[in-house]
Design a protein around this motif. Sequence first.
Motif, PDB file in Angstrom:
ATOM      1  N   ALA A 171       0.875  -1.141   0.041  1.00 60.73           N
ATOM      2  CA  ALA A 171       0.006  -0.006   0.092  1.00 60.73           C
ATOM      3  C   ALA A 171       0.850   1.107   0.147  1.00 60.73           C
ATOM      4  CB  ALA A 171      -0.636   0.072   1.186  1.00 60.73           C
ATOM      5  N   SER A 172       0.642   2.064  -0.745  1.00 61.40           N
ATOM      6  CA  SER A 172       1.539   3.350  -1.122  1.00 61.40           C
ATOM      7  C   SER A 172       0.834   4.693  -0.677  1.00 61.40           C
ATOM      8  CB  SER A 172       2.027   3.540  -2.672  1.00 61.40           C
ATOM      9  OG  SER A 172       0.821   3.342  -3.277  1.00 61.40           O
ATOM     10  N   PHE A 173       1.641   5.716   0.115  1.00 65.96           N
ATOM     11  CA  PHE A 173       1.127   6.642   0.759  1.00 65.96           C
ATOM     12  C   PHE A 173       1.942   7.670   0.569  1.00 65.96           C
ATOM     13  CE2 PHE A 173      -0.926   3.193   3.029  1.00 65.96           C
ATOM     14  CZ  PHE A 173      -2.279   3.540   3.180  1.00 65.96           C
ATOM     15  N   ALA A 174       1.446   9.134   0.643  1.00 66.76           N
ATOM     16  CA  ALA A 174       2.443  10.062   0.318  1.00 66.76           C
ATOM     17  C   ALA A 174       2.868  10.619   1.747  1.00 66.76           C
ATOM     18  CB  ALA A 174       1.352  11.343  -0.143  1.00 66.76           C
ATOM     19  N   GLU A 175       1.971  10.116   2.681  1.00 64.95           N
ATOM     20  CA  GLU A 175       2.227  10.773   4.203  1.00 64.95           C
ATOM     21  C   GLU A 175       2.810   9.807   5.086  1.00 64.95           C
ATOM     22  OE1 GLU A 175       2.817  14.126   5.006  1.00 64.95           O
ATOM     23  OE2 GLU A 175       2.246  14.633   2.954  1.00 64.95           O
ATOM     24  N   ARG A 176       3.991   9.844   5.812  1.00 64.97           N
ATOM     25  CA  ARG A 176       4.190   8.498   6.594  1.00 64.97           C
ATOM     26  C   ARG A 176       3.020   8.307   7.727  1.00 64.97           C
ATOM     27  NH1 ARG A 176       8.234   5.841   8.646  1.00 64.97           N
ATOM     28  NH2 ARG A 176       9.844   6.693   7.451  1.00 64.97           N
ATOM     29  N   ALA A 177       2.490   9.247   8.169  1.00 62.33           N
ATOM     30  CA  ALA A 177       1.327   9.042   9.164  1.00 62.33           C
ATOM     31  C   ALA A 177       0.128   8.228   8.732  1.00 62.33           C
ATOM     32  CB  ALA A 177       0.842  10.549   9.692  1.00 62.33           C
ATOM     33  N   ASP A 178      -0.304   8.574   7.563  1.00 62.44           N
ATOM     34  CA  ASP A 178      -0.995   7.630   6.755  1.00 62.44           C
ATOM     35  C   ASP A 178      -0.742   6.154   6.633  1.00 62.44           C
ATOM     36  OD1 ASP A 178      -2.896   9.735   6.362  1.00 62.44           O
ATOM     37  OD2 ASP A 178      -1.920  10.305   4.812  1.00 62.44           O
ATOM     38  N   ALA A 179       0.604   6.046   6.428  1.00 63.12           N
ATOM     39  CA  ALA A 179       1.082   4.692   6.199  1.00 63.12           C
ATOM     40  C   ALA A 179       1.197   3.941   7.633  1.00 63.12           C
ATOM     41  CB  ALA A 179       2.403   4.719   5.510  1.00 63.12           C
ATOM     42  N   GLU A 180       1.590   4.676   8.587  1.00 65.51           N
ATOM     43  CA  GLU A 180       1.680   4.201   9.943  1.00 65.51           C
ATOM     44  C   GLU A 180       0.196   3.856  10.515  1.00 65.51           C
ATOM     45  OE1 GLU A 180       3.890   6.977  11.874  1.00 65.51           O
ATOM     46  OE2 GLU A 180       5.788   6.103  11.441  1.00 65.51           O
ATOM     47  N   ARG A 181      -0.697   4.530  10.187  1.00 61.94           N
ATOM     48  CA  ARG A 181      -2.202   4.325  10.586  1.00 61.94           C
ATOM     49  C   ARG A 181      -2.544   2.983  10.082  1.00 61.94           C
ATOM     50  NH1 ARG A 181      -3.317   9.050  11.014  1.00 61.94           N
ATOM     51  NH2 ARG A 181      -3.595   9.654   8.880  1.00 61.94           N
ATOM     52  N   MET A 182      -2.188   2.769   8.824  1.00 62.73           N
ATOM     53  CA  MET A 182      -2.603   1.320   8.188  1.00 62.73           C
ATOM     54  C   MET A 182      -1.827   0.440   8.797  1.00 62.73           C
ATOM     55  SD  MET A 182      -2.349  -0.039   4.228  1.00 62.73           S
ATOM     56  CE  MET A 182      -4.178  -0.079   3.947  1.00 62.73           C
ATOM     57  N   ALA A 183      -0.554   0.614   9.060  1.00 65.78           N
ATOM     58  CA  ALA A 183       0.076  -0.670   9.368  1.00 65.78           C
ATOM     59  C   ALA A 183      -0.334  -0.900  10.904  1.00 65.78           C
ATOM     60  CB  ALA A 183       1.810  -0.101   9.448  1.00 65.78           C
ATOM     61  N   ASN A 184      -0.447   0.030  11.841  1.00 64.92           N
ATOM     62  CA  ASN A 184      -1.169  -0.148  13.194  1.00 64.92           C
ATOM     63  C   ASN A 184      -2.239  -0.909  12.848  1.00 64.92           C
ATOM     64  OD1 ASN A 184       1.253   1.052  14.251  1.00 64.92           O
ATOM     65  ND2 ASN A 184       0.610   2.880  14.252  1.00 64.92           N
ATOM     66  N   ALA A 185      -3.221  -0.637  12.164  1.00 66.76           N
ATOM     67  CA  ALA A 185      -4.666  -1.091  12.014  1.00 66.76           C
ATOM     68  C   ALA A 185      -4.662  -2.397  11.410  1.00 66.76           C
ATOM     69  CB  ALA A 185      -5.580  -0.091  11.218  1.00 66.76           C
ATOM     70  N   GLU A 186      -3.725  -2.578  10.373  1.00 69.57           N
ATOM     71  CA  GLU A 186      -3.878  -4.070   9.711  1.00 69.57           C
ATOM     72  C   GLU A 186      -2.828  -4.758   9.774  1.00 69.57           C
ATOM     73  OE1 GLU A 186      -5.557  -3.597   5.781  1.00 69.57           O
ATOM     74  OE2 GLU A 186      -6.485  -1.716   6.433  1.00 69.57           O
ATOM     75  N   GLY A 187      -1.718  -4.599  10.453  1.00 69.68           N
ATOM     76  CA  GLY A 187      -0.552  -5.330  10.567  1.00 69.68           C
ATOM     77  C   GLY A 187       0.485  -4.917   9.164  1.00 69.68           C
ATOM     78  N   GLY A 188       1.661  -4.985   9.359  1.00 72.83           N
ATOM     79  CA  GLY A 188       2.522  -4.702   8.531  1.00 72.83           C
ATOM     80  C   GLY A 188       3.677  -3.914   8.998  1.00 72.83           C
TER      81      GLY A 188
END
Length: 173
Positions: A133-150
């Motif tokens: 999953a690709s994101f422009a902002e680190r915070a958005d990427a971290e939100r997905m990683a925390n919610a779904e793993g990875g």
Amino acid sequence: MLLSRPLRLGLAAGLFAVLLGGCDDAAQQTANLAPVPFQNGDECHVCGMIISDFAGPKGEAVAPGSVHKFCSTAELLGWWLQPENQHGGARLYVHDMARSDWNHPDDRHLIDATTAFYVVGVKRPGAMGATLASFAERADAERMANAEGGRVLRFDEIDQSVLQGTSGDHPHH
């Protein structure tokens, strides 16, 4: 040899026109490297599958005179990791999934793949291989990683082991 004033002015004007024309070519080359919208029926440059048949972020490589489209970020990055593909002056783009629906990524939100943040290890559906999953902002990427793993990786941290799942980052290893 002395040139007359009108001849000197004509030569100067001609030289200026040539230089200005070169600037237009450079500007046109840069403009031609902008992201290109995906169309129904576009095929993945690597696997030949119809890109719109898959959910998740897509990728593209836009080079002077050519555009290569990919059914996933993993396909784009796998292609890019081949040394022969790094010499064409291509710009790489992926979807910003913070601004896109997973099932229908929005081409208005294609971002520079080399500055994006990638979440590896998510279990969401995608195309072939690892889903990144690709994101422009680190915070958005971290939100997905925390919610779904990875975990969150940068462009230069992705290698073949990540893409093939041998790094333990996704369920297909």
